[in-house]
Write a protein that holds these residues in place. Structure first.
Motif, PDB file in Angstrom:
ATOM      1  N   GLN A 292     -51.274   4.611 -42.895  1.00  0.00           N
ATOM      2  CA  GLN A 292     -50.559   3.237 -41.857  1.00  0.00           C
ATOM      3  C   GLN A 292     -50.159   4.471 -40.902  1.00  0.00           C
ATOM      4  N   ALA A 293     -49.444   5.834 -40.678  1.00  0.00           N
ATOM      5  CA  ALA A 293     -49.151   7.177 -40.151  1.00  0.00           C
ATOM      6  C   ALA A 293     -50.206   7.465 -39.378  1.00  0.00           C
ATOM      7  N   GLN A 294     -51.597   7.243 -40.118  1.00  0.00           N
ATOM      8  CA  GLN A 294     -53.093   7.732 -38.675  1.00  0.00           C
ATOM      9  C   GLN A 294     -52.771   6.375 -37.986  1.00  0.00           C
ATOM     10  N   ALA A 295     -53.143   5.253 -38.319  1.00  0.00           N
ATOM     11  CA  ALA A 295     -52.953   4.252 -37.232  1.00  0.00           C
ATOM     12  C   ALA A 295     -52.016   4.530 -36.374  1.00  0.00           C
ATOM     13  N   ALA A 296     -50.685   4.669 -37.081  1.00  0.00           N
ATOM     14  CA  ALA A 296     -49.896   4.879 -36.014  1.00  0.00           C
ATOM     15  C   ALA A 296     -49.823   6.215 -34.478  1.00  0.00           C
ATOM     16  N   ALA A 297     -50.145   6.749 -34.924  1.00  0.00           N
ATOM     17  CA  ALA A 297     -51.165   8.066 -34.370  1.00  0.00           C
ATOM     18  C   ALA A 297     -51.602   7.068 -33.193  1.00  0.00           C
ATOM     19  N   ALA A 298     -52.726   6.626 -33.666  1.00  0.00           N
ATOM     20  CA  ALA A 298     -53.688   6.071 -33.257  1.00  0.00           C
ATOM     21  C   ALA A 298     -53.515   5.175 -31.668  1.00  0.00           C
ATOM     22  N   GLN A 299     -52.861   4.243 -32.314  1.00  0.00           N
ATOM     23  CA  GLN A 299     -51.757   3.087 -31.016  1.00  0.00           C
ATOM     24  C   GLN A 299     -51.264   3.570 -30.385  1.00  0.00           C
ATOM     25  N   ALA A 300     -50.427   5.097 -30.848  1.00  0.00           N
ATOM     26  CA  ALA A 300     -49.544   5.537 -29.698  1.00  0.00           C
ATOM     27  C   ALA A 300     -50.902   6.188 -28.119  1.00  0.00           C
TER      28      ALA A 300
END
Length: 271
Positions: A206-214
């Protein structure tokens, strides 16, 4: 085949601090593939020895030297052992980082936590360059790559220790570049954005996906992408570059990405 292209660091010797894992380990492997002997420094002796054995199994030259970069004597010994083993020092990647504190408002940061970030991230790089540069001058010049961060170019709330030391590292890098440009020692810094290292892996998908989307590129980077930039900056291909800070951040520092995720329409060609 042009070996200068495939192995641009043939015959050279490079120190990598923080080499036990993540970007440091990836950098050591990339330097080996580029032809350099590598001297591996970190506090985790077992991890260093395993990486040195891996490189040796591939026909490379690697020496593990357990080192605490906050200890001036240990850093001096690291460089002396490099010279005793290989007779020269041509490059260094000062990647060791640590200390600091989790996201915390500045007034709540413990002094000892701030000091621990300073000791590793800034003073540790100062100690490393202070020992590395004279050895490079003896070898006729060299290249140093310091590992900064996008947080050293654009502040992040709650990370007073990390941000201030990385901003300081940029200034330290540029000062060293000016001091030794005429003598043939180039000093540059990399500023990675979100990279899939151990810390981000532990944070979960989840944290990785959030970082990617940013990120404007909608993904996070890999340690190998940072390592390839280190090799390039240490090579003759970057021979006229010093005092630079190169972001590896998927466009993060360029500004705000478009709100629309669709591709922009092509502009018709006149005529």
């Amino acid at each position: 085949m042009n070996t200068s292209t495939t192995r641009p660091l043939d015959g050279r010797v490079t120190i990598v601090t923080g080499a036990s894992r993540g970007i440091g380990a990836a950098t050591a492997r990339a330097l080996h593939r580029a032809g350099s002997a590598v001297v591996l420094a970190a506090r985790d002796a077992d991890a260093l020895n395993a990486l040195a054995a891996e490189i040796a199994d591939e026909g490379g030259r690697a020496t593990a030297v357990p080192t605490d970069v906050t200890d001036a004597g240990a850093v001096d010994r690291l460089v002396r052992q490099t010279l005793d083993t290989y007779g020269r020092l041509d490059a260094a990647c000062n990647n060791a980082a640590g200390g600091g504190h989790p996201p915390t408002p500045l007034a709540d940061v413990a002094v000892e936590d701030f000091d621990s970030a300073f000791a590793v991230n800034l003073r540790g790089v100062f100690l490393a360059m202070r020992a590395e540069i004279p050895a490079m001058l003896e070898s006729g010049g060299g290249a140093i790559v310091n590992m900064a961060s996008t947080a050293g170019l654009q502040a992040v709330g709650g990370l007073a220790g990390y941000v201030s030391t990385k901003f300081g590292l940029v200034g330290l890098t540029q000062t060293a570049a000016l001091d030794y440009a005429e003598a043939g020692v180039r000093v540059n810094a990399l500023a990675p954005g979100p990279i899939l290292t151990d810390q981000l892996e532990r944070a979960g998908e989840q944290a990785q996906a959030a970082a990617a989307q940013a990120m404007p590129m909608r993904r996070i980077g890999s340690p190998d992408e940072v390592a390839d930039a280190v090799v390039w900056l240490c090579s003759d291909a970057a021979s006229f570059i010093t005092g630079a800070v190169l972001p590896i951040d998927g466009g993060k520092l360029a500004g705000m990405a478009p709100f629309s995720r669709t591709r922009p329409a092509k502009t018709p060609v006149a005529g």
